[in-house]
Design a protein around this motif. Structure first.
Motif, short mmCIF file in Angstrom:
data_model
loop_
_atom_site.label_atom_id
_atom_site.label_comp_id
_atom_site.label_asym_id
_atom_site.label_seq_id
_atom_site.Cartn_x
_atom_site.Cartn_y
_atom_site.Cartn_z
N PRO A 381 -1.35 -11.34 -17.55
CA PRO A 381 -0.79 -11.20 -19.16
C PRO A 381 -1.37 -11.71 -20.11
N ARG A 382 -2.08 -11.75 -20.92
CA ARG A 382 -2.77 -12.38 -21.40
C ARG A 382 -2.44 -12.51 -23.23
N GLU A 383 -2.40 -13.56 -23.67
CA GLU A 383 -1.53 -13.62 -24.96
C GLU A 383 -2.59 -14.07 -25.99
N HIS A 384 -3.42 -13.21 -26.68
CA HIS A 384 -4.90 -13.71 -27.47
C HIS A 384 -4.18 -13.11 -28.82
N ARG A 385 -5.06 -13.80 -30.09
CA ARG A 385 -4.71 -13.81 -30.95
C ARG A 385 -6.34 -12.50 -31.74
N ALA A 386 -6.27 -11.25 -32.25
CA ALA A 386 -7.30 -10.05 -32.32
C ALA A 386 -8.72 -10.98 -33.20
#
Lengths: 616, 616
Positions: A381-386
């Protein structure tokens, strides 16, 4: 690959009780299993309950095995054997299994008489026919009278019963050095079953080799693609089933081993497909070929509060400039030439250092990621801003994150970093990341090699084994055709003894340079160059007769040296920074493509000493 | 044994840096070391510092080794080799070492020419003589041209230089199946050095066998007593030195390995002495022969608050009576027939169970204890009141206490127990402790076998290897000639995987009976009989064609069954009590002397299931 090609695994490949094994095989995605008799005997599940459980898990029972020491025996033994067979047919009926493996006999009272063997097997086949069972006869490589597949085929042909056919096992055939080409004379309807196993080349008793050292396809030295191609071209249409006896897999987590097993089988299928053989009409089955890799985009080092300062300090001394700061995470980008290191300081353990991630330049990152997923690599799972790059990440077996990316495009991952105003450091001539070296846990070595070989599409180089101060260390590096991505795996072969001091599972990142003395001198000035013993240089001098000025340079810069017929290799190291990371600088001269494996014990002993000396 | 017979060990036998190895060798009590070149090269100690350190530790430097690939080469290589030798002589001078091992060449450019080899070795010996060094030439079993000791002797004889002699290595000689008898033609003054190593019989490449699988004397299959006897009778008077390459020892604690090494060497010396050979004038050197053992006096089980109730409850069901309570410690004595169990409830961990001690009846307890001490067994401090028995106790490698005692004397250890008024229980027909089974840590197996073999004077029985549910298990039992003391050791051969559920390193105590159904019925009534799967009995029926009533009895009592050409074996188990103890009841019929090893996987799987079911 026809969609109906089934993939199977013998329960003997996996650790645990029968229940553990069935669960693991199903979870990995196998279509069927061979039930190994001893697994059933030790199980409290009745055969009927096993049948139900397999059905619930979506597993076919492809084979019941093994039935031993049946044929070519005196009459009283034959009667006892038939009685035994009938009782096993009872078990198979309860299991809902309709094929039984019969191994060529090793019974001391059996005789060398093909006619008698054929007659007995025909009798067994006719009894089996009454029960709806088919007999797959297999030549054990150590069979007393029948040890070659072509011999087992002559007997089956002579017996001439529709319920009697052959089981071909790649180990029994390839371990003896038999040419599998004669498989082509066997009619497809007589190829009842196919068992696949790889193995390293070992000069040892074949039974011990078979029972302890088999490997999953691609992990050993056999030419399984050719073997499988021959069998499939002969018209075999049953399952491709793994039968791998291995002391490590016997005690490893069956859920992990089953994934490795299926990954190896998918990769073997692919190698046959890519040759454009039997499967040409559906060549990929959703498994895209590996896009070319074009080097390391970056290596990310995870650090804590204290180790971040230590790692950043050494990068500075090595001539890296901190050129960017991540816009949303505590990650700094350091650059020199085309070498990039991310230093992530989010770890809670203040002293922790580890290779958190490696990112490789892929000609087609999305396809690389799709391939990884098809080969059962866990997608992270990757957390990244738009507004940040969405890098596809997967987990390597040792937990390292792996990214596929392109740096030379607009809106690459680099855009996630806000440029700093730092002036370029006086660089030390480092150009690229030469290799990343990852020490594996003892049980994970073969699985890690399988991962990088299949998911990245790398090819393994020559394995090395060195007697290091705290035990035997094995290593295997893998690289692409252009040698732009090199991953070096190593492992404590037996496992590192609890008594041994020092760093567990160290990792390192090696940078390439055209002039190693620059980097060594800078490290030395700051007390960050690993010091090597004078005895090492005395031995170099005795062994290699190097020019005196060259030897003096090597000695004065605390370099290690190796050479082969292709070129020379100079390398040097930093001490271990934090818990388990260090850096290496390497200079390759000519076409030397190794890693100076023979110097590893010298480096390890020096690292231990450096840990004993208080750090500056 | 002449008091001046020196015992040595090659540094390559031990794990660690050179400093670790020297410390361990000295601490165990060795007189000298062979310095393995790679150990020196990786060390930061200068040769002068190594010399000083060895002197401080009381260690002679007996040999510098190995020097490879010297003889029978073209002239340019010879010059390079002589240059290399001179540089190694420099190192030896600094070390204060005066003997160098030269192995027979494996160089691809060497030629098969004994005259040339002799000429080159003579030249080397004359250079060595100038430096006060002697050359010990050794035939490697895989030497390119010289692989047999008698061949190396012909070359040394031809070279005819006083500074050139032979190194005999038991591995290189016995691994090839060479008859060592011809050693007797070699003059004593040409026997420069003796290296001793044992090994298991393995049918594999001899170089791999040598580099990975050597063992200390007595741990393998070679007839080392005969070999050593021949060498000593030839007049060899140098050190007895161990050179053992072994993957396990390479990573094991060198302090433990060095003790095992010396113990094995003392035992080998003893076996030569006892034959009344070269050492007859001083046959014991303080090592008394093992007094006869006459059975188990008792087994002491360490328990905690909860597990004490569980263990005592099962002993009660098994027909034991609590007959005594220790006068000063929380220990209860349970008896039935000649079987005695002490239950010690002093453990802090409420669920803990372990074999805290085994006590054997010795014909001469004091001598048994003296032998143990001479064989480097740690003597345990004993706390006892003035009026209590002073039992000599030593520690086995796994920490179990071992007592030697006599029960049939006045004031025996029994007097430490105050008799209870408990009426005798309805006994279950158990007669004696049949065996005690102790699972060892992976690395400790060979050392534990060495301990019981040498300290107790037991002989090893046939080793077994079974594929158990959670990995390969090896076992080896040892017993005395009358089979009254049986110790069964087992080990997870690769080590038990972390994923595996259940009990780590279980131990058990087996009681003998003439009628196992009595004990099984009593256990069953109370839900304390380990339940076995129906599949096991179906397989028994298929395999063995037992009479139906016998099979029904076995099945209904949840017994396990084995038979061989000597007799039959029936056995049953309790579940695991507390952390890691369980009990077994065995009935031996005829002269069956095994342990039903093939049933072990069935029992292990059943134990796992029993742990999954909530206890009553």
């Amino acid at each position: 690959m026809p969609a109906n090609r089934k993939l199977g695994i013998a329960t003997v490949c996996l650790s645990g009780t029968l229940e553990d094994k069935l669960d693991a095989a199903a979870a990995a995605g196998f279509d069927g299993v061979e039930i190994f008799e001893n697994d059933l005997i030790a199980s409290a599940l009745t055969p009927e309950a096993v049948r139900t459980r397999c059905a619930d898990l979506g597993l076919a029972i492809d084979l019941y095995q093994p039935f031993r020491d049946f044929e070519a025996v005196p009459p009283d033994l034959l009667q006892a054997n038939l009685r035994r067979a009938e009782q096993k047919f009872d078990v198979m009926e309860r299991l809902g299994a309709d094929m039984m493996l019969v191994c060529s006999t090793v019974h001391p009272e059996s005789v060398d008489d093909d006619d008698l063997a054929a007659e007995h097997l025909r009798l067994l086949a006719s009894r089996a026919a009454d029960r709806g069972v088919r007999i797959a006869y297999e030549a054990l490589a150590w069979g007393k009278h029948v040890s070659a597949y072509d011999h087992s085929w002559r007997i089956v042909r002579r017996a001439d019963h529709p319920n009697l056919g052959l089981c071909l096992d790649s180990f029994h055939i390839l371990s003896r050095g038999s040419d599998p080409a004669a498989i082509r004379v066997i009619p497809a309807e007589k190829l009842f079953f196919l068992q696949l196993a790889d193995a390293p080349h070992l000069d040892m008793d074949v039974l011990q080799w078979s029972r302890h050292h088999r490997l999953f396809p691609g992990q050993g030295a056999f030419d399984l693609p050719r073997f499988l191609d021959l069998v499939l071209n002969s018209g075999y249409d049953g399952p491709l089933s793994l039968e791998v006896f291995n002391d490590i897999f016997r005690q490893a987590d069956p859920r992990v081993a089953a994934v490795d097993a299926l990954r190896s089988l998918l990769s073997l299928q692919e190698s046959v497909e890519r040759k454009g053989s039997a499967f040409a009409e559906d060549p990929t089955d959703g498994l895209p070929p590996p896009p070319p890799l074009e080097g390391f985009a970056f290596v990310e080092i995870g650090t804590g509060r204290d180790s971040e300062r230590e790692v950043s300090g050494v990068l500075d001394v090595l001539g890296f400039t901190q050129t960017g700061l991540h816009r949303s995470k505590p990650v700094a980008l350091w650059e020199q030439g085309s070498a990039r290191v991310l230093v992530n300081s989010a770890a809670e353990d203040a002293a922790m250092t580890e290779v958190a991630a490696i990112a490789v330049e892929s000609a087609d990152p999305a396809t690389s990621a799709r391939r990884a997923e098809r080969l059962l690599a866990p997608v992270l799972p990757r957390e990244h801003r738009a507004d940040e790059a969405d890098l596809a990440a997967i987990a390597a077996p040792d937990g390292t994150s792996v990214f596929f990316c392109r740096t030379d495009v607009d809106e690459s991952w680099l855009a996630d970093f806000a440029p700093t105003a730092n002036p370029p450091a006086a660089d030390a001539g480092l150009t690229v990341v030469d290799h990343v070296a990852l020490t594996q846990q003892t049980d994970d070595f073969d699985g890690a090699a399988l991962f990088y070989r299949t998911v990245f599409g790398l090819h393994p180089e020559v394995p090395a084994e060195v007697a290091a101060p705290f035990g035997l260390v094995r290593s295997l590096s893998m690289t692409d055709a252009a040698q732009r991505v090199r991953i070096a795996l190593s492992v404590s072969a037996v496992r590192r003894g609890d008594w041994a001091p020092g760093v567990r599972n160290p990792q390192h990142v090696a940078f390439a340079t055209g002039d190693i003395t620059r980097a060594a001198a800078r490290l030395s000035e700051r007390g960050l160059l690993l010091q090597l013993p004078g005895n090492y240089y005395d031995d170099l001098e005795a062994r290699l007769d190097l020019p005196q000025d060259r030897l003096a340079l090597i000695r004065s810069h605390s370099l290690l040296y190796d050479r082969d017929e292709h070129g020379e290799f100079l390398h040097c190291y930093t001490p271990v920074l934090g818990s388990r990371i260090f850096f290496e600088v390497v200079q390759r001269i000519g076409d030397y493509s190794g890693y100076g494996a023979l110097n590893a014990p010298i480096r390890m002993a020096a690292h231990r000493r450096a840990r004993l000396v208080p750090r500056q």
